[in-house]
Motif scaffolding. Structure first.
Motif, PDB file in Angstrom:
ATOM      1  N   ARG A  59       0.855  -1.192   0.000  1.00 42.02           N
ATOM      2  CA  ARG A  59       0.000   0.000   0.000  1.00 42.02           C
ATOM      3  C   ARG A  59       0.889   1.240   0.000  1.00 42.02           C
ATOM      4  NH1 ARG A  59      -4.565   1.185   4.467  1.00 42.02           N
ATOM      5  NH2 ARG A  59      -4.823  -1.073   4.197  1.00 42.02           N
ATOM      6  N   ILE A  60       0.749   2.055  -1.015  1.00 46.28           N
ATOM      7  CA  ILE A  60       1.706   3.146  -1.203  1.00 46.28           C
ATOM      8  C   ILE A  60       1.563   4.224  -0.128  1.00 46.28           C
ATOM      9  CG2 ILE A  60       1.892   2.678  -3.669  1.00 46.28           C
ATOM     10  CD1 ILE A  60       0.130   5.097  -4.215  1.00 46.28           C
ATOM     11  N   GLU A  61       0.377   4.430   0.402  1.00 45.49           N
ATOM     12  CA  GLU A  61       0.202   5.438   1.453  1.00 45.49           C
ATOM     13  C   GLU A  61       0.925   5.036   2.740  1.00 45.49           C
ATOM     14  OE1 GLU A  61      -2.831   6.034  -1.604  1.00 45.49           O
ATOM     15  OE2 GLU A  61      -2.321   4.267  -0.406  1.00 45.49           O
ATOM     16  N   ARG A  62       1.068   3.743   2.978  1.00 49.80           N
ATOM     17  CA  ARG A  62       1.836   3.285   4.138  1.00 49.80           C
ATOM     18  C   ARG A  62       3.311   3.634   3.961  1.00 49.80           C
ATOM     19  NH1 ARG A  62       1.897  -1.069   7.878  1.00 49.80           N
ATOM     20  NH2 ARG A  62       3.672  -0.669   9.239  1.00 49.80           N
ATOM     21  N   ILE A  63       3.830   3.475   2.752  1.00 58.13           N
ATOM     22  CA  ILE A  63       5.222   3.838   2.486  1.00 58.13           C
ATOM     23  C   ILE A  63       5.428   5.330   2.715  1.00 58.13           C
ATOM     24  CG2 ILE A  63       6.975   4.025   0.677  1.00 58.13           C
ATOM     25  CD1 ILE A  63       5.866   1.462  -0.526  1.00 58.13           C
ATOM     26  N   THR A  80      -3.487   1.537  -3.759  1.00 56.90           N
ATOM     27  CA  THR A  80      -3.706   2.877  -3.247  1.00 56.90           C
ATOM     28  C   THR A  80      -5.111   3.007  -2.670  1.00 56.90           C
ATOM     29  OG1 THR A  80      -3.813   5.241  -3.802  1.00 56.90           O
ATOM     30  CG2 THR A  80      -4.397   3.701  -5.543  1.00 56.90           C
ATOM     31  N   VAL A  81      -5.210   3.826  -1.620  1.00 56.90           N
ATOM     32  CA  VAL A  81      -6.517   4.169  -1.045  1.00 56.90           C
ATOM     33  C   VAL A  81      -6.772   5.658  -1.235  1.00 56.90           C
ATOM     34  CG1 VAL A  81      -6.596   2.278   0.618  1.00 56.90           C
ATOM     35  CG2 VAL A  81      -5.456   4.410   1.259  1.00 56.90           C
ATOM     36  N   ILE A  82      -6.276   6.197  -2.350  1.00 58.44           N
ATOM     37  CA  ILE A  82      -6.435   7.622  -2.617  1.00 58.44           C
ATOM     38  C   ILE A  82      -7.909   8.028  -2.625  1.00 58.44           C
ATOM     39  CG2 ILE A  82      -6.405   7.340  -5.141  1.00 58.44           C
ATOM     40  CD1 ILE A  82      -4.866  10.003  -5.291  1.00 58.44           C
ATOM     41  N   VAL A 134      -1.668  -1.947 -10.376  1.00 58.06           N
ATOM     42  CA  VAL A 134      -1.982  -1.024  -9.281  1.00 58.06           C
ATOM     43  C   VAL A 134      -3.463  -1.188  -8.936  1.00 58.06           C
ATOM     44  CG1 VAL A 134      -2.052   1.365  -8.503  1.00 58.06           C
ATOM     45  CG2 VAL A 134      -0.225   0.608 -10.040  1.00 58.06           C
ATOM     46  N   GLN A 135      -3.729  -1.513  -7.680  1.00 60.81           N
ATOM     47  CA  GLN A 135      -5.104  -1.668  -7.197  1.00 60.81           C
ATOM     48  C   GLN A 135      -5.622  -0.339  -6.661  1.00 60.81           C
ATOM     49  OE1 GLN A 135      -4.954  -4.633  -4.118  1.00 60.81           O
ATOM     50  NE2 GLN A 135      -4.798  -6.341  -5.555  1.00 60.81           N
ATOM     51  N   PHE A 136      -6.900  -0.056  -6.947  1.00 64.47           N
ATOM     52  CA  PHE A 136      -7.582   1.136  -6.436  1.00 64.47           C
ATOM     53  C   PHE A 136      -8.780   0.705  -5.597  1.00 64.47           C
ATOM     54  CE2 PHE A 136      -5.144   2.967  -9.774  1.00 64.47           C
ATOM     55  CZ  PHE A 136      -5.010   4.315  -9.500  1.00 64.47           C
ATOM     56  N   HIS A 137      -8.798   1.119  -4.343  1.00 64.48           N
ATOM     57  CA  HIS A 137      -9.962   0.870  -3.502  1.00 64.48           C
ATOM     58  C   HIS A 137     -11.082   1.810  -3.953  1.00 64.48           C
ATOM     59  CE1 HIS A 137     -12.549   0.394  -0.069  1.00 64.48           C
ATOM     60  NE2 HIS A 137     -11.715  -0.455   0.505  1.00 64.48           N
ATOM     61  N   THR A 138     -12.218   1.246  -4.336  1.00 66.19           N
ATOM     62  CA  THR A 138     -13.346   2.045  -4.817  1.00 66.19           C
ATOM     63  C   THR A 138     -14.624   1.558  -4.160  1.00 66.19           C
ATOM     64  OG1 THR A 138     -14.060   0.661  -6.681  1.00 66.19           O
ATOM     65  CG2 THR A 138     -12.179   2.109  -7.073  1.00 66.19           C
ATOM     66  N   GLY A 139     -15.688   2.312  -4.349  1.00 67.73           N
ATOM     67  CA  GLY A 139     -17.011   1.856  -3.943  1.00 67.73           C
ATOM     68  C   GLY A 139     -17.146   1.555  -2.466  1.00 67.73           C
ATOM     69  N   PHE A 140     -17.748   0.418  -2.180  1.00 67.71           N
ATOM     70  CA  PHE A 140     -18.101  -0.012  -0.836  1.00 67.71           C
ATOM     71  C   PHE A 140     -16.896   0.034   0.093  1.00 67.71           C
ATOM     72  CE2 PHE A 140     -19.197  -3.597   2.125  1.00 67.71           C
ATOM     73  CZ  PHE A 140     -20.295  -2.993   2.701  1.00 67.71           C
TER      74      PHE A 140
END
Length: 388
Positions: free
Chosen positions: A143-147, A181-183, A240-246
């Motif tokens: 997870r890039i935000e953790r870095i 990413t959880v952008i 690259v995974q993107f957290h979306t939706g629910f």
């Protein structure tokens, strides 16, 4: 387990081992009822006074489907279920439920999750431990935000911050099968898709280092971090995974609509970096559209299926309406509770079985086509995209 009668080859394909391409570690410690209920709800808040999170689609599914794995009758009362959970102990519960999911490989985001109150690294199983408990292989997602959080905590100058960020992304990506990413949860998916100018990035980095302990919300730095990750992903051939939706933007759920990523997806198309839209519900039709339009975009509806168990078949059916079959993947969205991993696999198999059965019965798909599609979504697509 499957809700419909299916030809043997289709049934075998549905029951074949799955690649869970996105999950989190589960708690390793014994949980009180209050802790269990906090982890079973998506909002991370207790149920209102006089109510319980067991009175949800997820709570009902736990009592129906997980209870037998703990040697209880289906629909066991919540108090009985939780008492048996405590009696067995967390390690045995995790082993039974994770192994029962029928997963051959877990791809694990091992970062502590903001939706898991009180979690620390020590309380959550590592990727390797998830594999051992589930009798499966395991690889890591970064997870890039953790870095960024780790780099911001140690850098003193903006130049150091930018240099260290690139170095850490490269180093950690070398040990991973994908980036995440959880952008969307931090600033919404409707961000400016362009690379930010270096001057703006340096100014934002100086502001960041003035208070590095707060969560990153600066749009300039979030975009810089994302584009830096894209560069690393392109170099290493990673998705690259993107957290979306629910489970994304709790306060402004419309900003977690993956359709808002269309500009960024278009900007990435010439680079060929695979973009994977996670969860997506209730925007799964928009996500399916993006997967159909862009050759590098993929989609899943993990997490939504076990939490909306009664509607799982309809959600899966709607995803199959438009998204190319080679663009769909299975994930449980497992997080905190091993029940989420087991129910993610169970509801996925049951939902896809219903969709395949109706198409076979209508003569739309042959038995061979249905079996092939089940294999693709359950494991084949993930093996290809993540190079497993």
């Amino acid at each position: 387990m499957l809700p419909v009668d299916l030809p043997g080859t289709v049934r075998d394909a549905l029951l074949a081992p799955l690649v869970d391409h996105h999950c989190h570690g589960v708690r390793r410690d014994d949980l009180s009822r209050a802790q269990f209920e906090l982890l079973s709800g998506e909002g991370g808040s207790p149920a209102p006074p006089g109510t319980t999170h067991f009175d949800t689609p997820f709570g009902a599914a736990v009592r129906r489907w997980c209870a037998p794995l703990l040697d209880l009758e289906p629909h066991a009362p919540p108090a009985v279920y939780l008492a048996r959970r405590t009696e067995l102990g967390a390690a045995e519960v995790n082993r039974r439920l994770l192994a029962g999911a029928g997963v051959v490989a877990f791809l694990v985001d091992a970062s502590p999750d903001s939706h898991e109150p009180g979690d620390s690294d020590l309380e959550v199983l590592t990727a390797a431990e998830m594999g051992r408990h589930g009798g499966a292989a395991a690889d890591e997602l970064v997870r890039i935000e953790r870095i960024e959080r780790d780099v911001a905590a140690t850098a003193e100058l903006a130049v150091d911050y930018l240099d260290n960020l690139g170095e850490e992304l490269t180093a950690r990506a070398a040990r991973a099968v994908g980036l995440k990413t959880v952008i969307g949860a931090l600033c919404g998916l409707d961000f400016d898709p362009a690379r930010p100018a270096r001057g703006a990035v340096i100014a934002a980095a100086n502001r960041r280092l003035a208070d590095p302990k707060v969560p990153l919300t600066d749009h300039v730095l979030l975009r810089y971090l994302l584009w830096s990750a894209v560069d690393v992903a392109r170099e290493r051939g990673l998705p690259v995974q993107f957290h979306t939706g629910f489970g994304g933007q709790a306060g402004e759920p419309h900003r977690a609509d993956p359709a808002r990523l269309s500009g960024f997806a278009g900007a990435l198309q010439p680079l060929g970096v695979p973009v994977i839209l996670l969860h997506c519900y209730p925007f799964h039709r928009q996500a399916a559209h993006l997967a159909g339009v862009f050759p590098h975009v993929y989609v899943d509806v993990g997490l939504a299926l076990p939490h909306g168990a009664a509607a799982a078949a309809r959600v899966m059916d709607e995803l199959l309406e438009l998204a190319p079959f080679h663009k769909q993947l299975f994930s449980s969205g497992c997080r905190g509770l091993a029940e989420t991993g087991y129910l993610g696999a169970l509801t996925y198999r049951r939902a896809l079985a219903g969709a395949l059965g109706s198409r076979i019965a209508a003569g739309e798909w042959s038995t061979a086509d249905a079996a092939r599609i089940a294999h693709m979504i359950g494991s084949g697509n993930a093996r290809r995209i993540y190079r497993l």
